[in-house]
Design an enzyme around this catalytic site. Sequence first.
Site, PDB file in Angstrom:
ATOM      1  N   GLU A   1     -31.780  34.087 153.739  1.00  0.00           N
ATOM      2  CA  GLU A   1     -31.297  34.685 152.375  1.00  0.00           C
ATOM      3  C   GLU A   1     -30.786  36.015 152.471  1.00  0.00           C
ATOM      4  O   GLU A   1     -29.683  36.333 151.900  1.00  0.00           O
ATOM      5  CB  GLU A   1     -32.720  34.813 151.832  1.00  0.00           C
ATOM      6  CG  GLU A   1     -33.560  33.632 151.609  1.00  0.00           C
ATOM      7  CD  GLU A   1     -33.210  32.869 150.350  1.00  0.00           C
ATOM      8  OE1 GLU A   1     -32.182  33.133 149.630  1.00  0.00           O
ATOM      9  OE2 GLU A   1     -33.799  31.995 149.992  1.00  0.00           O
TER      10      GLU A   1
ATOM     11  N   HIS B   1     -28.415  33.337 150.990  1.00  0.00           N
ATOM     12  CA  HIS B   1     -28.909  33.255 149.797  1.00  0.00           C
ATOM     13  C   HIS B   1     -27.687  32.648 148.860  1.00  0.00           C
ATOM     14  O   HIS B   1     -26.452  32.973 148.976  1.00  0.00           O
ATOM     15  CB  HIS B   1     -28.973  34.771 149.209  1.00  0.00           C
ATOM     16  CG  HIS B   1     -29.728  34.538 147.800  1.00  0.00           C
ATOM     17  ND1 HIS B   1     -31.029  34.184 147.573  1.00  0.00           N
ATOM     18  CD2 HIS B   1     -29.226  35.254 146.786  1.00  0.00           C
ATOM     19  CE1 HIS B   1     -31.230  34.753 146.322  1.00  0.00           C
ATOM     20  NE2 HIS B   1     -30.475  35.100 145.624  1.00  0.00           N
TER      21      HIS B   1
ATOM     22  N   SER C   1     -32.863  32.306 142.363  1.00  0.00           N
ATOM     23  CA  SER C   1     -32.955  33.929 142.573  1.00  0.00           C
ATOM     24  C   SER C   1     -33.575  34.384 141.319  1.00  0.00           C
ATOM     25  O   SER C   1     -34.700  34.209 141.038  1.00  0.00           O
ATOM     26  CB  SER C   1     -31.524  34.189 142.739  1.00  0.00           C
ATOM     27  OG  SER C   1     -31.517  35.753 143.225  1.00  0.00           O
TER      28      SER C   1
END
Length: 486
Positions: free
Chosen positions: A322, A419, A196
């Site tokens: 995600e 995510h 990320s």
Amino acid sequence: MTVMERPVVVTGSGSVRGTVEDGVAAFRGIPYAASPVGERRFAAPGPHPGWSGVRDAARPGPSVPQEPSRLEAVMGRRAPDWDEDGCLTVNVWSPGLSADGRAVRSRPVLVWFHGGGFTSGSGGWDWYDGRNLAAAGDLVVVTANYRLGPLGYLHLPELGVDNLGVRDQAAVLGWVRSNIAAFGGDPELLTVGGQSAGAFSAFHLALSPDTGPWIERVIAQSGPLGLPPQDPAEAADHARRFLGILGLDRGPDPLAALRTVPAEHLLAAYRQLARDVSRPGSVAPPMYPVLGSFGMPATWQQALADGRLDGKQLLTGTTRDEMTAFFAFDPSIRSATAEQARSIAAALVEGGAGRFADAAARTPGATSGEVLTGIGTGALFRDGTLAVADRHATAGHPTYVYRFDHTPAPDPARLGATHCVELPFFFDTFDAYPDSPMLGEATDAVRALGREFSRAVAVFAATGRPAADRWHPYEPAEPATIRHFA
């Protein structure tokens, strides 16, 4: 306690005493820079003054100042553990030391940066314990803290306050180059990775003329490449608003004043700023790395065109779903009408309104929120990841792409493969995620998948080629060459 149990390594700042866990030596909480307090707050990282004697490195140092992560509902809660004093530290796991702390031979090195939206996270958390990863690839693993939020990304370049979090990350790499040989690592065989915000960071460190020449390989997990570095004008505006919230916008020396404000008040002002500048559907934090400042001389598109990634080996990928991490618990997304979702999509990505209409037509049973979640996943994460992979592979450079498809069981929030879901698998640290909604039950099959994924990425960091059946080099625009993990 014996030398066999507590190996000692000499660094440039002093000696550290680690532990041995399952045959891997662990050294936690090693300072890589001076404590960022007093005159060093809002300053570039400086060398640590060092210490006498042997420093205990059995425990990680404190996190940098931060508020709870907005992804706690997905990943699980963390107890606050931050302290500005002493927060700039690294953690090292090495399978390459003898019982008395000597390096038997040099091994490749992975430096991995945590995510958290440039606002939260810590390399010292047990989520990111590098012991199993180091053993899986026979490599040295390093995690690190870097300054976050206003302490890391306040933009006052006229006062020398400029991408300090990026400067911290560069200082980590400098520390590794100077010290990692003592831990059994080869500084010339360096992989930089992250997830990320950490993937965004790792990728730009590899592209930067300052740090790129040090890096052989890159691992980018769920990099938000649809989020460009922050525009300098926006960053300056947010800095002015931040100073205004604190009542420091009219003083003669705002930097001196900022250095006296308790960290808790800085965080509270940042929280207010985030509320003031938030937009429906946006996941961008108020402050993050700024284009044209240290470490960000160009967009990634321009840097790729200039050949800044050429010659490096790349492993990159995303999760299937995600954006559920950001949208599944957002009532404004869950209850959005088609018109509202279309408007959010238009603000989220160029041509978003048309993309929403096309996606809705293809999935007639999906809610508007679900359609928007799919568009966000592509726009923020997948499209950029594949664009980078296409360009890198087309240029003839080794490229490997994955998609992580594991869905938790049970999955009451309908997160799917959200995510951050691959993190327990990447580090093989399932027991660090009790009651994590994104993971579900860590069955034997789930743990076996973790061992497979962890070994694959660890061996890539060590050799440049992942260890996994059917994971072939990526071919541009060929979905069959994307390795799926489920």
